[in-house]
Design a protein around this motif. Structure first.
Motif, PDB file in Angstrom:
ATOM      1  N   SER A 113       0.842  -1.200   0.000  1.00  0.00           N
ATOM      2  CA  SER A 113       0.000   0.000   0.000  1.00  0.00           C
ATOM      3  C   SER A 113       0.879   1.252   0.000  1.00  0.00           C
ATOM      4  O   SER A 113       2.087   1.189   0.257  1.00  0.00           O
ATOM      5  CB  SER A 113      -0.904   0.001   1.219  1.00  0.00           C
ATOM      6  OG  SER A 113      -0.134   0.243   2.359  1.00  0.00           O
ATOM      7  N   PHE A 162       0.895   3.522   2.196  1.00  0.00           N
ATOM      8  CA  PHE A 162       1.406   3.740   3.562  1.00  0.00           C
ATOM      9  C   PHE A 162       2.659   2.892   3.822  1.00  0.00           C
ATOM     10  O   PHE A 162       3.599   3.343   4.464  1.00  0.00           O
ATOM     11  CB  PHE A 162       0.323   3.417   4.591  1.00  0.00           C
ATOM     12  CG  PHE A 162      -0.833   4.366   4.520  1.00  0.00           C
ATOM     13  CD1 PHE A 162      -0.700   5.674   4.953  1.00  0.00           C
ATOM     14  CD2 PHE A 162      -2.044   3.968   3.993  1.00  0.00           C
ATOM     15  CE1 PHE A 162      -1.746   6.567   4.870  1.00  0.00           C
ATOM     16  CE2 PHE A 162      -3.098   4.853   3.905  1.00  0.00           C
ATOM     17  CZ  PHE A 162      -2.955   6.156   4.341  1.00  0.00           C
ATOM     18  N   ASP A 163       2.638   1.642   3.284  1.00  0.00           N
ATOM     19  CA  ASP A 163       3.825   0.788   3.433  1.00  0.00           C
ATOM     20  C   ASP A 163       5.020   1.415   2.719  1.00  0.00           C
ATOM     21  O   ASP A 163       6.138   1.400   3.219  1.00  0.00           O
ATOM     22  CB  ASP A 163       3.563  -0.609   2.852  1.00  0.00           C
ATOM     23  CG  ASP A 163       2.546  -1.378   3.660  1.00  0.00           C
ATOM     24  OD1 ASP A 163       1.874  -2.249   3.101  1.00  0.00           O
ATOM     25  OD2 ASP A 163       2.416  -1.080   4.866  1.00  0.00           O
ATOM     26  N   LEU A 185       5.443   4.595   2.087  1.00  0.00           N
ATOM     27  CA  LEU A 185       5.878   5.763   2.868  1.00  0.00           C
ATOM     28  C   LEU A 185       6.698   5.324   4.070  1.00  0.00           C
ATOM     29  O   LEU A 185       7.696   5.954   4.415  1.00  0.00           O
ATOM     30  CB  LEU A 185       4.661   6.572   3.335  1.00  0.00           C
ATOM     31  CG  LEU A 185       4.034   7.479   2.281  1.00  0.00           C
ATOM     32  CD1 LEU A 185       2.765   8.100   2.813  1.00  0.00           C
ATOM     33  CD2 LEU A 185       5.001   8.582   1.858  1.00  0.00           C
ATOM     34  N   ASN A 186       6.266   4.221   4.694  1.00  0.00           N
ATOM     35  CA  ASN A 186       7.000   3.668   5.841  1.00  0.00           C
ATOM     36  C   ASN A 186       8.426   3.302   5.448  1.00  0.00           C
ATOM     37  O   ASN A 186       9.371   3.534   6.198  1.00  0.00           O
ATOM     38  CB  ASN A 186       6.302   2.413   6.371  1.00  0.00           C
ATOM     39  CG  ASN A 186       5.367   2.745   7.499  1.00  0.00           C
ATOM     40  OD1 ASN A 186       5.477   3.800   8.107  1.00  0.00           O
ATOM     41  ND2 ASN A 186       4.452   1.853   7.772  1.00  0.00           N
TER      42      ASN A 186
END
Lengths: 102, 187
Positions: A46, A48-49, A51-52
């Motif tokens: 995703s 978010f992953d 971005l992480n």
């Protein structure tokens, strides 16, 4: 309620027999998993992953830029050259914030 | 009969239907774990199905270092923990179950010679454990009813061994108070 009585209660409860699964339980589970994606399907990453994954590098790069700017400002001031902040103030007063504007 | 590792290998290679055999091998244990947290048999069945589906989804992450049974038990306990959290929110709406006179008589008696039968004991504990937080209940159940180690409990609830010991001690005190409260209320 003392400790021994509580222990006795646990011991009695441990002896309770669990309910038996229904005959067709395994078939029900199989029907449920047939609606699921295959086991070895690779998981999609995703946003978010991603971005992480990128966050530590972005934070490091941003910190490096800030340190570089501060060092340059300090160095220029020490060398007698108008500092970066003075330069920006001068630029904005001469060009950006003049009554006539740009 | 092949062991779990061989069966898992075949499932991973595409023999999806063999998962049913894995379910048949472990369903009794899964039902036994869930029955410690939920006494409604229909709900136990739903939760058991949820546990097996979650195991299916995570099958790619099972590395085989621990026995499959342990891995599945952890998944099942986490399903039970999630269930308790949901139930806790609507506990006030559903009210409390009735307790048999035998259990109350046993509680009132001071001597410890007479044993309470298993069903009444489990129902009494179920009632008292409603006073505990879901995580406290899992700790006490795993430790006292399933005989699991502190390390295993710590892995399931995601806490350190020390935290589990402290939680277990506090939970036991809370449980004693809850049992005393039940007797007082029923007098």
């Amino acid at each position: 309620m003392n400790h021994r009585k509580l222990k006795q209660l646990f011991a009695s409860a441990r002896r309770e027999t669990a309910p038996l699964p229904p005959e067709d339980f395994a078939a029900d589970v199989l029907r449920a998993i047939h609606r699921e994606p295959p086991v070895a399907a690779p998981e999609t990453i995703s946003i978010f992953d991603q971005l992480n994954l990128w966050f530590p590098r972005l934070a490091l790069a941003a910190s490096a830029v800030i340190v570089l700017c501060v060092a340059a400002d300090y160095g220029l001031t020490m060398a007698g050259v108008p500092s970066l902040s003075d330069g920006v103030s001068q630029l904005s007063s001469q060009w950006l914030l003049t009554p006539t504007g740009l | 009969m092949s062991d779990d590792a061989e069966l898992l290998e075949r499932i991973r290679n595409g023999a999806t239907d063999e998962f049913a055999e894995l379910v048949r091998r472990h369903q009794s244990r899964v039902f036994a774990i869930l029955h410690r947290y939920e006494r409604d048999l229909h709900k136990v069945e739903d939760l058991a199905q949820e546990a097996f589906v979650k195991a299916w989804r995570a099958l790619g992450q099972f590395d085989g270092r621990a026995p499959f049974e342990h891995w599945l038990s952890s998944i099942t306990t986490r399903v039970a923990l999630d269930h308790l959290r949901k139930e806790k929110r609507r506990q006030n709406e559903i009210g409390l179950p009735e307790l048999g006179e035998d259990a109350l008589d046993w509680m009132r008696r001071g001597d410890e010679k007479n044993e309470l039968d298993a069903r009444n004991a489990a129902e009494l504990l179920e009632l008292a454990m409603r006073e505990l937080s879901p995580a406290d209940r899992v700790v006490i159940t795993m430790q006292e009813l399933e005989g699991r180690s502190v390390k295993e409990i710590a892995t399931v609830i995601g806490a350190s061994g020390v935290a589990v010991r402290v939680r277990a001690m506090r939970a036991r005190s809370k449980l004693k108070r809850a049992l005393e409260k039940i007797v007082k209320e029923k007098l």
